[in-house]
Design an enzyme around this catalytic site. Structure first.
Site: not given
Ligand code: A3P
Length: 400
Positions: A81, A85, A146, A176, A304
């Site tokens: 989070k 991604t 991770h 998140s 999200r």
């Molecule tokens: P939020 O929950 O604050 O929206 P991870 O990929 O480490 O699981 O992190 C997920 C977080 O990164 C989520 O944050 C998600 O919405 C955000 N996220 C995923 N893809 C993204 C992108 N292309 N650009 C910006 N934020 C992104």
């Protein structure tokens, strides 16, 4: 060391099968203290840290024993989070832009999510009693993890391969994580956790791959010691200037953009391809799933809101202040609170806590100030929030 034959030499004269190897580590991890905390899984505690669930922790140990890194490998390292991604999408599309031009109709992102393009050691590769044969993969091989710096497969450190780390403001990371975990808690018939309870676990360090502060510090110190091996990005800075980060990423992994590519707008095309808006609109995000050792996860759950400082909509000022206080205490003297970053030749002061921007940046970013103002008005304790008073002043200046 890959073991396609299915055995792993534990010591001279004894070849341990992959199954035995997994069983040995499973027995070991199962003996450690565990807590469910804010996850929907039991998190295991080892040496006061790296709280992960059973299968990924076992996978981490198998990867440590068996993975043979090459100097040309690139490993994405993040807390969950924190933008995993996103950085995976940026890295993959940057490195593979020659064989997969951004606009091509058969670009892998049309059929695979970023987590399929760059796989986690502990969730996807070293799972299910398997020790994958990764030798056949062409250079540069891209992987993800991770785990904390100290728990990286030892060959990663020995090989000198590149590590790309992304960190995020702890409050946004928490929100998140909390939203993500609650989704799965509800799916599994568990009560959703209140944000205050989640924050309590978080501050105690009981969060996936936590404590947060140890994880960030581990990679930060590695970056300071070996900047050519460990790249350190912040989600907040990526949001403000994604193109600059794509250029830095390309340079770091040795595939800089040529003058022609710059003129053709390739950097901006990659930024757009990997943007939250574009990725959430893809069919593979809407309907696809990624198989992880903990089960199949819908690709849409990795997205999200994708904004900075969304924590103001969820955390009380007291809880936010408590997290900031832990962060300041844990990061004091590390350089992380007031880290300087270079952007277009200009040095900027950037702390790790989202919201601690320079006055110039604050006065230039009305939306951000308004978010902060909302927090202030809710709080009614302005005198306790020195930083935020400065933001109010900026707002007045901006309105003038
Ligand atoms: P939020 O929950 O604050 O929206 P991870 O990929 O480490 O699981 O992190 C997920 C977080 O990164 C989520 O944050 C998600 O919405 C955000 N996220 C995923 N893809 C993204 C992108 N292309 N650009 C910006 N934020 C992104």
């Amino acid at each position: 060391m890959s073991s396609s034959a299915g055995t792993y030499p534990q010591q001279e004269g004894h070849a341990e099968t992959n199954e035995e190897l997994y069983q040995r580590f499973t027995k070991l991890v199962s003996s450690w203290p565990c807590s469910q905390a804010l996850s929907n899984y039991q998190l295991y505690c080892h040496h006061g840290g790296w709280h992960g669930s059973l299968a990924p922790m076992v996978g981490t140990m198998v990867a440590d024993a068996c993975f043979a890194a090459r100097p040309s490998d690139v490993v994405v390292a993040t807390l969950p989070k924190s933008g995993t991604t996103w950085i995976k999408a940026l890295l993959y599309s940057t490195v593979h832009r020659a064989e997969h031009p951004v606009g091509s109709s058969d670009h892998p992102f049309n059929s695979l999510g970023p987590h399929e393009c760059i796989k986690f050691f502990e969730y996807q590769l070293y799972t299910g009693n398997r020790v994958p044969d990764l030798d056949e993969l062409p250079d540069p091989r891209l992987f993800a993890t991770h785990v904390p710096f100290a728990s990286l497969p030892r060959s990663v450190l020995a090989s000198g391969c590149k590590i790309v780390y992304v960190c995020r403001d702890p409050k946004d990371h928490l929100i998140s994580q909390w939203s993500f975990a609650n989704k799965f808690r509800v799916r599994d018939g568990l009560e959703p956790l209140s944000v205050e309870a989640a924050a309590g676990f978080f501050c105690d360090g009981v969060s996936p791959f936590g404590p947060y502060w140890d994880h960030v510090l581990g990679y930060w110190r590695a970056h300071l010691a070996h900047p050519e091996q460990v790249l350190f990005f912040r989600y907040e800075e990526m949001s403000r200037d994604p193109a600059a980060h794509v250029r830095r990423l390309a340079e770091f992994v040795g595939c800089q953009f040529s003058v022609e590519e710059e003129e053709d707008g390739v950097v901006d095309a990659i930024v757009k391809l990997c943007s939250f808006e574009n990725m959430t609109g893809l069919e593979v995000t809407k309907r696809g799933k990624t198989e992880l050792v903990v089960g199949a996860v819908e690709n849409s759950s990795f997205f999200r809101r994708g904004v900075v400082a969304d924590w103001v909509n969820h955390l009380s000022p007291e809880t936010a202040g408590r997290i900031d206080a832990v962060t300041e205490a844990r990061f004091r003297g590390s350089g992380l609170l007031t880290a300087k970053s270079k952007n277009k030749g200009e040095i900027r002061e950037r702390g790790i806590i989202a919201g601690r921007w320079s006055k110039e940046e604050q006065s230039g970013d009305l939306a951000f100030i308004l978010l902060k103002l909302k927090l202030q008005l809710d709080d009614d304790k302005l005198d306790l929030w020195q930083d935020h008073l400065c933001i109010l002043k900026c707002l007045v200046m901006t309105c003038k």
